[in-house]
Each structure stands twice: as structure tokens, then as C-alpha cells.
Scaffold this motif. Structure first.
Motif, PDB file in Angstrom:
ATOM      1  N   THR A   1      -1.510   2.201  -1.694  1.00 12.75           N
ATOM      2  CA  THR A   1      -1.241   2.842  -2.979  1.00 12.75           C
ATOM      3  C   THR A   1      -0.181   3.923  -2.802  1.00 12.75           C
ATOM      4  OG1 THR A   1      -3.105   4.372  -2.668  1.00 12.75           O
ATOM      5  CG2 THR A   1      -3.525   2.385  -3.956  1.00 12.75           C
ATOM      6  N   VAL A   2       0.470   4.249  -3.920  1.00  7.97           N
ATOM      7  CA  VAL A   2       1.515   5.272  -3.937  1.00  7.97           C
ATOM      8  C   VAL A   2       1.122   6.323  -4.969  1.00  7.97           C
ATOM      9  CG1 VAL A   2       3.969   5.733  -4.305  1.00  7.97           C
ATOM     10  CG2 VAL A   2       3.239   3.536  -3.328  1.00  7.97           C
ATOM     11  N   TRP A   3       1.300   7.595  -4.593  1.00 12.02           N
ATOM     12  CA  TRP A   3       0.861   8.723  -5.405  1.00 12.02           C
ATOM     13  C   TRP A   3       2.017   9.686  -5.671  1.00 12.02           C
ATOM     14  CZ3 TRP A   3      -4.209   9.193  -7.116  1.00 12.02           C
ATOM     15  CH2 TRP A   3      -5.050   8.169  -6.692  1.00 12.02           C
ATOM     16  N   SER A   4       1.851  10.473  -6.702  1.00  7.21           N
ATOM     17  CA  SER A   4       2.907  11.418  -7.101  1.00  7.21           C
ATOM     18  C   SER A   4       3.004  12.614  -6.166  1.00  7.21           C
ATOM     19  CB  SER A   4       2.684  11.894  -8.536  1.00  7.21           C
ATOM     20  OG  SER A   4       1.449  12.586  -8.626  1.00  7.21           O
TER      21      SER A   4
ATOM     22  N   TYR B   1     -11.134  13.041  -2.040  1.00  9.61           N
ATOM     23  CA  TYR B   1     -12.348  13.811  -1.759  1.00  9.61           C
ATOM     24  C   TYR B   1     -13.036  14.314  -3.023  1.00  9.61           C
ATOM     25  CZ  TYR B   1     -10.850  13.268   2.974  1.00  9.61           C
ATOM     26  OH  TYR B   1     -10.479  12.718   4.179  1.00  9.61           O
ATOM     27  N   SER B   2     -13.064  13.449  -4.053  1.00 13.19           N
ATOM     28  CA  SER B   2     -13.800  13.793  -5.268  1.00 13.19           C
ATOM     29  C   SER B   2     -14.336  12.522  -5.929  1.00 13.19           C
ATOM     30  CB  SER B   2     -12.898  14.551  -6.254  1.00 13.19           C
ATOM     31  OG  SER B   2     -11.869  13.715  -6.732  1.00 13.19           O
ATOM     32  N   GLY B   3     -15.284  12.698  -6.818  1.00  8.19           N
ATOM     33  CA  GLY B   3     -15.777  11.637  -7.683  1.00  8.19           C
ATOM     34  C   GLY B   3     -16.254  10.383  -6.976  1.00  8.19           C
TER      35      GLY B   3
ATOM     36  N   SER C   1      -2.413  15.569  -4.982  1.00  4.66           N
ATOM     37  CA  SER C   1      -3.164  14.724  -5.913  1.00  4.66           C
ATOM     38  C   SER C   1      -3.894  13.606  -5.166  1.00  4.66           C
ATOM     39  CB  SER C   1      -2.261  14.152  -7.003  1.00  4.66           C
ATOM     40  OG  SER C   1      -1.295  13.277  -6.473  1.00  4.66           O
ATOM     41  N   LEU C   2      -3.267  13.048  -4.143  1.00  2.83           N
ATOM     42  CA  LEU C   2      -3.923  12.028  -3.323  1.00  2.83           C
ATOM     43  C   LEU C   2      -5.137  12.619  -2.617  1.00  2.83           C
ATOM     44  CD1 LEU C   2      -4.254   9.355  -1.830  1.00  2.83           C
ATOM     45  CD2 LEU C   2      -2.434  10.103  -0.267  1.00  2.83           C
TER      46      LEU C   2
ATOM     47  N   ILE D   1       7.685  10.586  -3.007  1.00  2.00           N
ATOM     48  CA  ILE D   1       6.358  10.070  -3.342  1.00  2.00           C
ATOM     49  C   ILE D   1       5.603   9.846  -2.038  1.00  2.00           C
ATOM     50  CG2 ILE D   1       6.961   9.057  -5.559  1.00  2.00           C
ATOM     51  CD1 ILE D   1       7.416   6.389  -4.118  1.00  2.00           C
ATOM     52  N   VAL D   2       4.290   9.777  -2.130  1.00  2.00           N
ATOM     53  CA  VAL D   2       3.476   9.639  -0.928  1.00  2.00           C
ATOM     54  C   VAL D   2       2.653   8.353  -1.001  1.00  2.00           C
ATOM     55  CG1 VAL D   2       1.524  11.026  -1.777  1.00  2.00           C
ATOM     56  CG2 VAL D   2       1.976  10.901   0.676  1.00  2.00           C
ATOM     57  N   SER D   3       2.623   7.635   0.119  1.00  3.19           N
ATOM     58  CA  SER D   3       1.889   6.374   0.208  1.00  3.19           C
ATOM     59  C   SER D   3       0.730   6.533   1.169  1.00  3.19           C
ATOM     60  CB  SER D   3       2.800   5.261   0.721  1.00  3.19           C
ATOM     61  OG  SER D   3       3.879   5.071  -0.147  1.00  3.19           O
ATOM     62  N   ILE D   4      -0.320   5.750   0.915  1.00  9.02           N
ATOM     63  CA  ILE D   4      -1.459   5.700   1.823  1.00  9.02           C
ATOM     64  C   ILE D   4      -1.868   4.249   2.015  1.00  9.02           C
ATOM     65  CG2 ILE D   4      -3.127   6.119  -0.035  1.00  9.02           C
ATOM     66  CD1 ILE D   4      -4.873   7.573   2.136  1.00  9.02           C
ATOM     67  N   TYR D   5      -2.001   3.881   3.276  1.00 11.46           N
ATOM     68  CA  TYR D   5      -2.489   2.558   3.667  1.00 11.46           C
ATOM     69  C   TYR D   5      -3.858   2.787   4.293  1.00 11.46           C
ATOM     70  CZ  TYR D   5      -3.069  -1.363   6.946  1.00 11.46           C
ATOM     71  OH  TYR D   5      -3.565  -2.419   7.677  1.00 11.46           O
ATOM     72  N   THR D   6      -4.870   2.087   3.785  1.00  8.90           N
ATOM     73  CA  THR D   6      -6.208   2.190   4.360  1.00  8.90           C
ATOM     74  C   THR D   6      -6.586   0.845   4.955  1.00  8.90           C
ATOM     75  OG1 THR D   6      -7.438   1.560   2.356  1.00  8.90           O
ATOM     76  CG2 THR D   6      -6.882   3.907   2.631  1.00  8.90           C
TER      77      THR D   6
END
Length: 155
Positions: A68-71, A81-83, A75-76, A3-8
Motif C-alpha cells: 500500500t501507498v500512503w500520504s 497502531y490504531s483501530g 498517517s501510516l 509518498i510512503v509505501s509499505i510492503y507486508t
């Protein structure tokens, strides 16, 4: 499956109760709803009660952090970069302070399971990224790596 995580990390230009900051959080709620609807968001870690490192707290504005954690990395990236999220990125300067020197607005990394993801891990990965640049341990979208540690071009 990894899984992939992102910290902002950013710093608000105004106190939390300022109208501009309230607008930031209103937009943030819309962005979060978009993340949930994507079906790819696995976990969202609350920043409430988190001890923020001193280097993040430096400056005039209030820190604004997410974890947050993403599949998947794809997808992350697509979500980012959308919506609503893309519009929020375009409007970032309305809410966030500009940074000097080595600041990066986010860091991404792979984990084998959700139990490996924490705020302490996010701060460690971010600090590593700031000090050493992108690697399989901590990276950004421009210099990404797949779950095996190989350089990866996100499309």
C-alpha cells in the motif's frame, strides 16, 4: 511531495480455505475499510497474479502479502497502531506462522511518485532491508527516516 509505501509479508498457518484463514481475510476487509476511511491511503496493490519470490514461499503456510501507498509516514503509523489494524496485529498469532532468523514482517520506503511503486520494487526493498538493515532506502517504524533520508522519530 514524497509518498510512503509499505510492503507486508507473512505466512498463513492454514490453507486459504481453512476457517482460520477465512477469518483472517474477513478481518482484513475490515482493516481495509478503515484504511480507506482514513483518507490517507493513496493506493492498494492487488497481490493477485504476482510472482512471489521463492524465499517468501518457503515454509508450510500460504504467503500473505500487501503493498500500500500512503500520504505520510505519520498517517501510516497512526493507521497501523490504531483501530481494527491494531486488533489484527494483536491477533496475528492466530493466523500467521512464526518465523525464524532474519524475517521481518514489513518494510517501508519513500517514493517521489506512484509510478515508482511496484511489487518488484517492494521485493527489492524488502530483500535489501533483510540483508542490510534499516537505511533511507528501506526501513521500519523503529528505525525510520524522513523523505530527505534523515533519521526520524515517529510520534
Amino acid at each position: 511531495m514524497a509518498i510512503v509505501s509499505i510492503y507486508t509479508v507473512g505466512r498463513l498457518k492454514h490453507p486459504y480455505d481453512h476457517p482460520a484463514s477465512r477469518d483472517f481475510y474477513r478481518v482484513g476487509n475490515d482493516v481495509f475499510r478503515q484504511a480507506i476511511k482514513s483518507g490517507q491511503l493513496i493506493e492498494d496493490f492487488s497481490p493477485i497474479g504476482v510472482t512471489i519470490p521463492e524465499e517468501i514461499k518457503k515454509g508450510e503456510g500460504e504467503p500473505a502479502i500487501t503493498l500500500t501507498v500512503w500520504s505520510s509516514l505519520q498517517s501510516l503509523f497512526k493507521f497501523t497502531y490504531s483501530g481494527n489494524h491494531m486488533q489484527a496485529l494483536k491477533d496475528r498469532n492466530k493466523w500467521m506462522e512464526s518465523y525464524q532468523d532474519k524475517h521481518q514482517p514489513y518494510v517501508v520506503w519513500w517514493s517521489e511518485n506512484l509510478n515508482d511503486v511496484s511489487w518488484a520494487e517492494a521485493f527489492k526493498r524488502y530483500d535489501y532491508f533483510i540483508q542490510n538493515g534499516p537505511s533511507p532506502f528501506a526501513f521500519n517504524f523503529k528505525n525510520a527516516f524522513d523523505e530527505k533520508g534523515e533519521p526520524f522519530l515517529i510520534k
